[in-house]
Write a protein that holds these residues in place. Sequence first.
Motif, mmCIF file in Angstrom:
data_model
loop_
_atom_site.group_PDB
_atom_site.id
_atom_site.type_symbol
_atom_site.label_atom_id
_atom_site.label_comp_id
_atom_site.label_asym_id
_atom_site.label_seq_id
_atom_site.Cartn_x
_atom_site.Cartn_y
_atom_site.Cartn_z
ATOM 1 N N ARG A 414 1.496 -70.432 31.235
ATOM 2 C CA ARG A 414 1.125 -70.866 32.769
ATOM 3 C C ARG A 414 1.687 -69.872 33.568
ATOM 4 O O ARG A 414 2.805 -69.545 33.506
ATOM 5 N N THR A 415 1.048 -69.108 34.503
ATOM 6 C CA THR A 415 1.520 -68.070 35.260
ATOM 7 C C THR A 415 1.227 -68.618 36.732
ATOM 8 O O THR A 415 0.338 -69.269 37.066
ATOM 9 N N ILE A 416 2.399 -68.755 37.521
ATOM 10 C CA ILE A 416 2.316 -69.353 39.035
ATOM 11 C C ILE A 416 2.747 -68.086 39.912
ATOM 12 O O ILE A 416 3.823 -67.508 39.840
ATOM 13 N N TRP A 417 1.746 -67.822 40.966
ATOM 14 C CA TRP A 417 2.292 -66.762 41.832
ATOM 15 C C TRP A 417 2.696 -67.467 43.393
ATOM 16 O O TRP A 417 2.512 -68.499 43.530
ATOM 17 N N ASP A 418 3.550 -66.794 43.968
ATOM 18 C CA ASP A 418 4.021 -67.108 45.085
ATOM 19 C C ASP A 418 2.894 -67.078 46.205
ATOM 20 O O ASP A 418 2.137 -66.226 46.178
ATOM 21 N N ASP A 419 2.814 -68.291 46.889
ATOM 22 C CA ASP A 419 1.945 -68.429 47.978
ATOM 23 C C ASP A 419 2.264 -67.120 49.133
ATOM 24 O O ASP A 419 3.340 -66.965 49.573
ATOM 25 N N GLU A 420 1.434 -66.717 49.535
ATOM 26 C CA GLU A 420 1.486 -65.578 50.819
ATOM 27 C C GLU A 420 0.443 -65.999 51.977
ATOM 28 O O GLU A 420 -0.672 -66.668 51.865
ATOM 29 N N THR A 421 1.083 -65.713 52.925
ATOM 30 C CA THR A 421 0.093 -65.638 54.122
ATOM 31 C C THR A 421 0.221 -64.291 54.779
ATOM 32 O O THR A 421 1.111 -63.628 55.283
ATOM 33 N N ILE A 422 -1.045 -63.539 54.632
ATOM 34 C CA ILE A 422 -1.414 -62.240 54.984
ATOM 35 C C ILE A 422 -1.983 -62.144 56.454
ATOM 36 O O ILE A 422 -2.960 -62.844 56.667
ATOM 37 N N THR A 423 -1.387 -61.405 57.316
ATOM 38 C CA THR A 423 -2.078 -61.161 58.466
ATOM 39 C C THR A 423 -2.916 -59.893 58.370
ATOM 40 O O THR A 423 -2.667 -58.718 58.342
ATOM 41 N N ASP A 424 -4.548 -59.823 58.318
ATOM 42 C CA ASP A 424 -5.431 -59.319 58.236
ATOM 43 C C ASP A 424 -5.380 -58.226 59.354
ATOM 44 O O ASP A 424 -5.542 -58.790 60.584
ATOM 45 N N GLN A 425 -5.015 -57.031 59.173
ATOM 46 C CA GLN A 425 -5.008 -56.056 60.267
ATOM 47 C C GLN A 425 -6.322 -55.582 60.961
ATOM 48 O O GLN A 425 -6.316 -55.161 61.869
ATOM 49 N N ASN A 426 -7.588 -55.839 59.986
ATOM 50 C CA ASN A 426 -8.751 -55.772 60.695
ATOM 51 C C ASN A 426 -9.279 -56.813 61.641
ATOM 52 O O ASN A 426 -10.126 -56.509 62.642
ATOM 53 N N THR A 427 -8.769 -57.976 61.572
ATOM 54 C CA THR A 427 -9.187 -59.081 62.102
ATOM 55 C C THR A 427 -8.284 -59.837 63.216
ATOM 56 O O THR A 427 -8.468 -60.404 63.883
#
Length: 448
Positions: A414-427
């Motif tokens: 079982r692999t779990i990724w860290d949650d991320e909040t990305i600010t899209d620089q296009n929008t």
Amino acid sequence: MKRSVLFSAVLVAVCLVSTDLLANIDNLSNMSVEWMRTANRNAATDRADIVVYNPGGITELADGVAINIGNQSMRREPEHSYNAGMGEKSFEQDGDDPFLPNIYAAYNRDNWALWGGFYIPGGGAVVDYPTGSYTTNVLIPGNIAKGVADFIGGGLTGNDVFATLSTSNESLEAESMYLTFTLGGTYKFNDMVSVALGGRYIDADNSIEGTVAVESGNPLFNGVIAAGGFSDNKVDVEESAEGAGYILGLNLNLTERLNIGVQYQSKVELDFEADVKQDNLGLYVDGAENPRDFPAMLGVGVGWDILKRFYLEANYSYWFQEDADWGTDAQGRDISDMAGDTQSCGITGTIQWTEGLATSIGTVYTDFLWNDIDGYYSANIGSYEVLYSDNWQVCGGVSWQITKTVEVNAAIARTIWDDETITDQNTGLEIKTENATTTVALGANFTF
């Protein structure tokens, strides 16, 4: 003229998706069932899968032929969502990845060993969003709106572009496969030191199919959309690349119970060439090339037989992503520099309950050394659908020696990724991501 501008805006977005979505599924570590039940194999000297983990240690195998085969089936669960002021929209991956095969073989005689294998160090997965994703719901319509607004002087920017058009009949499906062949030899100088030299050839293929139907959502664009007859635009594109690199290995058998393995895999230069199967826009550049080198990697492991029936191993691996050519974004920024390098470290333990039965448990943590995570995601349209972030894997499994020459292996992880909040620089939008994967693996070892 208006139709040309509108189509050109869509074309730019589709080109970005097709060139970047697939090729950046890099740096797989799970290339054997043994790794899936331990997560650490850089110092191992017991099975033929060390062809890709510790080639310098292959002369520690018994004289004769050793063959390792296996397959992994993955259930991936990437999700991403955004809110443009009209309620949250979320998108989930659909479907499984049932096949990630491998086969390795080694022949030992006295102080020499020849080895080779077939495996998949990158890709091996399908991106499937049957009802669309952030890319088809926001970025492509946004680029259309910007292109039209710029043409007629609307001057739309930021979140405004998402109120101008609505989309329907969205879908996005993509597949990536880096088929790799390796061949080399190992020489044992004495009871302590062995060295390996080999090469690997990568044949990479990516494919993408996407559909976006755009309907007028604002009277400002009614005439333009109607004149262009814009609906159900489909793209079916394949990309391919090939390249070769070298492998160096060193194994230090310091004592009967302590072993150190080191290997270096060189960068493999890959330039993906586009082959257009279908493009309703009629403007796609067939034969266009885009670089996506496979990064160099350094792996180090220490294995310790603490007791006669208990084995402990610790690993460290490092991928030199910044040295790879991944092209530049629209502002001329180097994409691999924004990504930074990647590293992982882990530990595993194996208990030999009887002569034929052993169980293992292991863990590994992968750390993305981002220089600009927002810039990387924004430059690589499609990253939100695949997802890249620090992750932790916990795994375990069993090996059973059925006969003198046949051993079977089974593992679950079982692999779990860290949650991320990305600010899209296009929008300017914030994209929230989460991901997890469950993998089941089965394999066998044969010795003659």
